[in-house]
Scaffold this motif. Structure first.
Motif, PDB file in Angstrom:
ATOM      1  N   ASP A 228      -6.044 -27.732 -34.502  1.00  0.00           N
ATOM      2  CA  ASP A 228      -5.294 -27.684 -35.762  1.00  0.00           C
ATOM      3  C   ASP A 228      -3.796 -27.818 -35.556  1.00  0.00           C
ATOM      4  N   SER A 229      -3.374 -27.862 -34.293  1.00  0.00           N
ATOM      5  CA  SER A 229      -1.944 -27.992 -34.000  1.00  0.00           C
ATOM      6  C   SER A 229      -1.619 -29.432 -33.638  1.00  0.00           C
ATOM      7  N   PRO A 230      -0.977 -30.180 -34.537  1.00  0.00           N
ATOM      8  CA  PRO A 230      -0.675 -31.596 -34.253  1.00  0.00           C
ATOM      9  C   PRO A 230       0.195 -31.787 -33.022  1.00  0.00           C
ATOM     10  N   SER A 231       0.989 -30.786 -32.684  1.00  0.00           N
ATOM     11  CA  SER A 231       1.891 -30.938 -31.547  1.00  0.00           C
ATOM     12  C   SER A 231       1.255 -30.555 -30.220  1.00  0.00           C
ATOM     13  N   SER A 232       0.025 -30.074 -30.252  1.00  0.00           N
ATOM     14  CA  SER A 232      -0.618 -29.632 -29.022  1.00  0.00           C
ATOM     15  C   SER A 232      -0.858 -30.797 -28.062  1.00  0.00           C
ATOM     16  N   ALA A 233      -0.576 -30.544 -26.781  1.00  0.00           N
ATOM     17  CA  ALA A 233      -0.802 -31.584 -25.763  1.00  0.00           C
ATOM     18  C   ALA A 233      -2.215 -31.526 -25.197  1.00  0.00           C
ATOM     19  N   PHE A 234      -3.007 -30.552 -25.666  1.00  0.00           N
ATOM     20  CA  PHE A 234      -4.333 -30.351 -25.083  1.00  0.00           C
ATOM     21  C   PHE A 234      -5.454 -30.519 -26.113  1.00  0.00           C
ATOM     22  N   GLN A 235      -5.222 -31.367 -27.098  1.00  0.00           N
ATOM     23  CA  GLN A 235      -6.247 -31.550 -28.131  1.00  0.00           C
ATOM     24  C   GLN A 235      -7.527 -32.162 -27.558  1.00  0.00           C
ATOM     25  N   THR A 236      -7.362 -33.152 -26.702  1.00  0.00           N
ATOM     26  CA  THR A 236      -8.550 -33.803 -26.126  1.00  0.00           C
ATOM     27  C   THR A 236      -9.353 -32.816 -25.290  1.00  0.00           C
ATOM     28  N   GLN A 237      -8.650 -31.985 -24.525  1.00  0.00           N
ATOM     29  CA  GLN A 237      -9.336 -30.993 -23.703  1.00  0.00           C
ATOM     30  C   GLN A 237     -10.090 -30.000 -24.594  1.00  0.00           C
ATOM     31  N   ALA A 238      -9.419 -29.531 -25.644  1.00  0.00           N
ATOM     32  CA  ALA A 238     -10.059 -28.568 -26.537  1.00  0.00           C
ATOM     33  C   ALA A 238     -11.264 -29.192 -27.236  1.00  0.00           C
ATOM     34  N   PHE A 239     -11.127 -30.460 -27.626  1.00  0.00           N
ATOM     35  CA  PHE A 239     -12.252 -31.141 -28.284  1.00  0.00           C
ATOM     36  C   PHE A 239     -13.442 -31.274 -27.329  1.00  0.00           C
ATOM     37  N   THR A 240     -13.150 -31.611 -26.067  1.00  0.00           N
ATOM     38  CA  THR A 240     -14.226 -31.753 -25.079  1.00  0.00           C
ATOM     39  C   THR A 240     -14.990 -30.444 -24.914  1.00  0.00           C
ATOM     40  N   LEU A 241     -14.249 -29.333 -24.813  1.00  0.00           N
ATOM     41  CA  LEU A 241     -14.907 -28.034 -24.681  1.00  0.00           C
ATOM     42  C   LEU A 241     -15.735 -27.721 -25.922  1.00  0.00           C
TER      43      LEU A 241
END
Length: 1030
Positions: free
Chosen positions: A787-800
């Motif tokens: 939910d954080s557009p500025s996050s650099a770890f969105q792909t990682q969080a999505f994978t988990l």
């Protein structure tokens, strides 16, 4: 009471005179409710039953019969007795009354209160007063069903009739033609035979009245509502004809006669019936018919044009020989088995000496079928045939002749397990053991690939039989097999046959492989190609690599017994070790090949404690040691990087460890879990093979390099493959570390492997608050990142999130719903939309290294169907409401869902989703196109009506995709165009010219695979409508 009587009289009057059939139901309800009795009904029917008009009497009897159909279970013995006397009397009445009388008797036959002797009384009247074949089909069926019922409930009474019962039945069924009734009559005849009814002098009559239908020639009419098939009738009649040896003198001449028929189905039925008879027959039943039977069987195999008939003929010969083998010899009796086999040998043996002639194979098949029948037959035929074959092989010089003879020999050396043989029986091949071994050795030394392949089959067969290969023979065979594996110019088919043979022999006789083959394969694997001039260097390198691959494959093939595994596994591990140190020139491909061989070893090795110890104490620690050394080493001063840090190599190590761990006993499994967790959480390297590691290794910490963090895939292999009963130590801390790594690592392989490991552990964790707490914590963290557009770890969080969703979905955990909803919401996300769509493929497909049943994951049956049922409507609704630029994600998700469903479910769901799938073919995303084409292609081969109705749209979109920029899309679309040609011809003919014009372009495609598909598709469409075409 008077009111009830008046009501009954009124109902009777309305049924009989008013012709109101529904009143029978009202009367039956009254009887059930106790308003009136059956005998009161008979009284009320008095005038109707004594009327001078046959049709009035018929209506009266009909009413009584219909009420009995509903109420027969409540009748007293006295009521049954009265009704039986009444119906018996009415059998002599007018023929229009007979059908209703039979219905009444049928109901009475089901009564549990039927008085003793009534069954005989009923049948005597039936056989005497009713000509069954003059009745309509339904009435005949009524008679047969009555007989079946009485045979079940009053068998002793019926048997007291003696042969009269059989005679009455024969008269009843004589001339029956309706297939529905034939099934009933065949069941009655089968009961007579199998339950020991006295047939007396009517044995032949019973045979004649049933055998007149043999062989069955019945083709059901189109849309037959009864569903009776020819196969049903054939099996029912066969059960009658083959049910007793008393029929032998009548049946065997009939079979010989029918085998002369030109109709293939008649031949097949005759041979299968003959086979079915043999278990019940004795040698004396066959004696006078043996020459005729053999002539017929020989003809069917020698001159057959049908493989089915040939197989049936060989099966019949084996059954016949087996029957003769059961005869007990006495001093004054003829040995019918020897007599019969003399006939077989006289007609077949001389053909074996003519390897150029076509009769050599039919003769070999016949003799081999006789061999399989019994231990004694095997000895007789083998003793007669093998000396001649061995002599021929040794005297003939032509390679083709020797190959034919060896292939014939192969048939006779196959292990035969007969019903009459015992484990201690001496093999019929034992007198020829030395000659056979010499022939095999000679053939393996020849330069003929075909001869070598056949020799490996013979060698395998000899090895599977006790006493045929001495230890010296095995050692010589191993030398030959090793030489063929190491041959520089080996034929691929020969290599496959040799490796397969080596695996079969090594499972039985491992010692020679340990001492002879494994050391030589090791020497070859680690040998360097000799220096050559530049012109030969490349070809020599290719040849050396091919031999290396064969050696590695052969090591896996022979590693079945623990003693071989203990010798071969270190060789394969040494490949990895020397590749890591750089002391040899092994490529990444060589290392992967060694890992694949270790995996095959883990799969095929015998599940013994020795094998488990080898993997637990040697192989798994060594793999972890090498991977850790490579990860810590990084790049040396020369810039060289160990091949063991390559993703493809680590991915190849994973199934080795997971396959081995999945087979460990509970104690060793617990030790493995403890070791792996201690290594990755605390840096405990005490169990590893090398103690030179630096202290305080932190493989899961954020500061670890990518080469170290990616080894988490090996942790996954260790702990996610164990049985669910094994407790993983420090599970909460481990999950926390894995969550942190999967959400913060920037290395894709590392964070993906961490997410998979996390999911594998969550899947096996017991239901309860602890699991719910872990999942909710993860969902919260993942949600914050996504939910954080500025996050650099969105792909990682999505994978988990995706892997945790799958872990919960496959076990039907209720918390999966919230994660699935989150996945749906991401389909409209501009950054993650396409990733989310691809996630549906992961949710619906099997994963080889985690979350599958082989690795003891908690996977419920039909979870895919359930996921589709619960979410497809939501997906379609979201697609309809999504803006145009977002629709491709929904189409891709839908395509992935449908593509991974079982075919039957696809066919069921297709009509409602077809419009969306067609739109998916027009999508710009090539992944959507490919997934949709893969889904449609198998459905097009057997098109449901919904697809036929969309033919115009299908043709237009598929032809457009044949010009796609992506080769795989072009290939898949051409396969679908090929499948379209299987639609009904009148539907596709209007498109023929258009399709042929469109297929001209892919015929000139720059890719050969595309051109091949185009040629096949165009050929099918070109033949549409042509004479002799489709």
């Amino acid at each position: 009471m008077a009111a009830d009587s008046a009501l009954l009289v009124s109902l009777v009057e309305e049924f009989v005179s008013g012709l109101q059939d529904s009143k029978a139901d009202d009367v039956a309800e009254g009887v059930k409710a106790g308003q009136f009795t059956i005998l009161q009904l008979v009284e009320a029917l008095g005038l109707s039953l004594t009327s001078s008009q046959p049709h009035t009497r018929a209506r009266g009897v009909q009413l009584l019969s219909q009420v009995l159909q509903e109420c027969y279970g409540d009748l007293s013995e006295r009521e049954v007795e009265v009704l039986l006397a009444f119906f018996e009397n009415r059998l002599k009445d007018h023929h229009v009354i007979t059908p209703h009388v039979l219905q009444g008797l049928k109901s009475l036959s089901k009564c549990t209160t039927l008085p003793p002797g009534s069954a005989v009384f009923m049948l005597r009247s039936l056989f005497q007063d009713v000509h069954v074949q003059s009745l309509m089909m339904a009435e005949r069926a009524c008679v047969y069903n009555m007989l079946i019922t009485l045979m079940e409930s009053r068998e002793a009474e019926l048997k007291s009739l003696g042969a009269d019962f059989v005679f009455g039945f024969v008269q009843s069924m004589d001339g029956e033609r309706d297939p529905r009734n034939l099934l009933l009559t065949f069941q009655i005849a089968k009961n007579i035979i199998q339950r020991g009814y006295d047939m007396g002098k009517f044995t032949e009559e019973l045979f004649e009245v049933t055998s007149c239908y043999f062989p069955i020639d019945f083709s059901p009419p189109p849309n037959d509502p009864h569903g009776i098939t020819q196969d049903e009738l054939i099996k029912a009649l066969r059960a009658v004809l083959s049910g007793t040896p008393l029929f032998a003198e009548f049946l065997l001449p009939l079979i010989i006669e029918k085998l002369d028929s030109d109709v293939q189905s008649a031949k097949l039925d005759s041979l299968q019936t003959l086979t079915a008879c043999m278990p019940l027959y004795e040698h004396r039943n066959l004696a006078e018919f043996l020459p005729g039977l053999w002539n017929s069987l020989r003809t069917e195999v020698f001159q057959t044009t049908s493989e089915k008939v040939e197989r049936a003929g060989l099966a019949a010969l084996a059954a016949l020989t087996s029957c003769l083998s059961r005869s007990v010899l006495s001093s004054d009796s003829e040995d019918l088995l020897s007599t019969f086999l003399d006939l077989v040998l006289a007609d077949c043996q001389h053909h074996l000496s003519e390897p150029d002639l076509k009769l050599v194979w039919p003769s070999a098949k016949l003799l081999q079928s006789a061999c399989t029948a019994s231990y004694r037959a095997n000895h007789i035929v083998t003793a007669a045939v093998l000396p001649s074959l061995i002599e021929q092989y040794n005297t003939r010089k032509e390679s083709s002749h020797r190959r034919t003879i060896l292939e014939v020999l192969q048939r006779f050396v196959q292990p035969v397990k007969t019903s009459q043989s015992a484990e201690e029986d001496e093999s019929a091949l034992l007198p020829f053991r030395e000659s056979l071994c010499t022939i095999v050795s000679s053939a393996l030394s020849e330069n003929s690939p075909a001869l070598q392949i056949t020799a490996t089959s013979v060698l395998t067969a000899l090895g599977q039989q006790k006493g045929l290969l001495l230890e010296s023979d095995v050692e010589l065979a191993v030398d030959h097999l090793t030489a063929l594996i190491l041959a520089k110019e080996a034929d691929d088919k020969v290599s496959l046959a040799v490796v397969e043979c080596a695996g079969a022999l090594a499972s039985l006789r491992p010692a020679a492989f340990v001492t002879k083959m494994v050391p030589k394969l090791k020497d070859e694997i680690f040998s360097e190609p000799m220096a050559q001039d530049d012109s030969c260097e490349q070809s020599k390198e290719i040849s050396h690599h091919a031999v290396h691959q064969r050696c590695v494959s052969a090591l896996a093939a022979v590693s079945i017994q623990p003693s071989v595994v203990q010798e071969s596994a270190p060789v394969l591990l040494e490949v990895l070790s020397t590749a890591h140190t750089g002391s040899t020139n092994f490529s990444v491909k060589d290392v992967v090949s060694a890992c694949q061989s270790l995996q095959r070893t883990a799969e095929r090795a015998l599940d013994t404690e020795e094998t488990a110890r080898c993997f637990h104490d040697v192989i798994i620690p060594r793999l972890l040691t090498l991977a850790l050394q490579a990860a810590l080493q990084g790049e040396g001063s020369s810039g060289r990087r160990s091949p063991l840090v390559e993703e493809v190599v680590l991915s190849a190590m994973v199934p080795v460890i997971s396959t081995a761990c999945a087979r460990l006993q509970p104690t060793l499994a617990s030790q493995t879990a403890s070791r792996a967790v201690s290594l990755f959480l605390d840096g405990d390297v005490s169990f590893l093979c090398d103690n030179s590691f630096p202290p305080h290794i932190q493989l899961l910490k954020q500061g670890a390099s990518w080469s170290q963090s990616q080894t988490v895939c090996l942790l996954m292999a260790c702990v996610c493959s164990l049985p669910r009963s094994v407790d993983v130590p420090q599970i909460d801390r481990l999950l926390s570390e894995l969550e942190e790594l999967s959400c913060t690592s920037t290395h894709p392989f590392s964070y993906t492997s961490a997410a998979k490991c996390y999911a594998g552990l969550v899947n096996k964790r017991p239901q309860g608050e602890a699991l719910d707490s872990v999942v909710q914590r993860t969902v919260k963290r993942v949600g914050c990142e996504l939910d954080s557009p500025s996050s650099a770890f969105q792909t990682q969080a999505f994978t988990l999130m995706l892997w945790v969703t799958k872990a919960l979905l496959v076990r039907y955990h209720p918390l999966s719903t919230a994660l699935i909803d989150k996945l749906f919401s991401l389909l409209s996300d501009s950054e993650l939309g396409l990733l989310a769509a691809d996630g549906f493929s992961l949710l619906m497909s099997d994963c080889p290294d985690v979350l599958n049943r082989d690795l003891h994951a908690d996977v419920r049956i039909m979870y895919r169907q359930r996921f589709f049922t619960e979410n497809s409507a939501k997906l379609v609704q979201s697609f309809n409401s999504a803006p145009q630029e977002k629709k491709s994600s929904y189409l891709k998700a839908l395509s992935h869902m449908v593509n991974n469903l079982p075919k039957q479910v696809q066919l069921t769901e297709l009509p409602g989703l077809l419009s969306l799938l067609l739109e998916a073919l027009s999508a710009s995303d090539e992944g959507v196109q490919l997934s949709t084409l893969s889904c449609l292609q198998p459905l097009l081969l057997e098109p449901p009506p919904a697809l036929v109705r969309q033919l115009e749209a299908l043709v237009t979109r598929l032809l457009a995709l044949t010009s796609s920029k992506t080769m795989n899309v072009r290939i898949a679309s051409l396969r679908c165009v090929y499948a379209l040609s299987h639609f009904p011809e009148h539907e596709v003919m209007p498109f023929r010219a258009r399709v042929l014009r469109a297929l001209a372009k892919p015929l000139d495609d720059k890719k050969r695979l595309v051109r091949n598909e185009a040629v096949q598709a165009r050929g099918e469409w070109f033949m549409l409508g042509s004479p002799g075409g489709k």
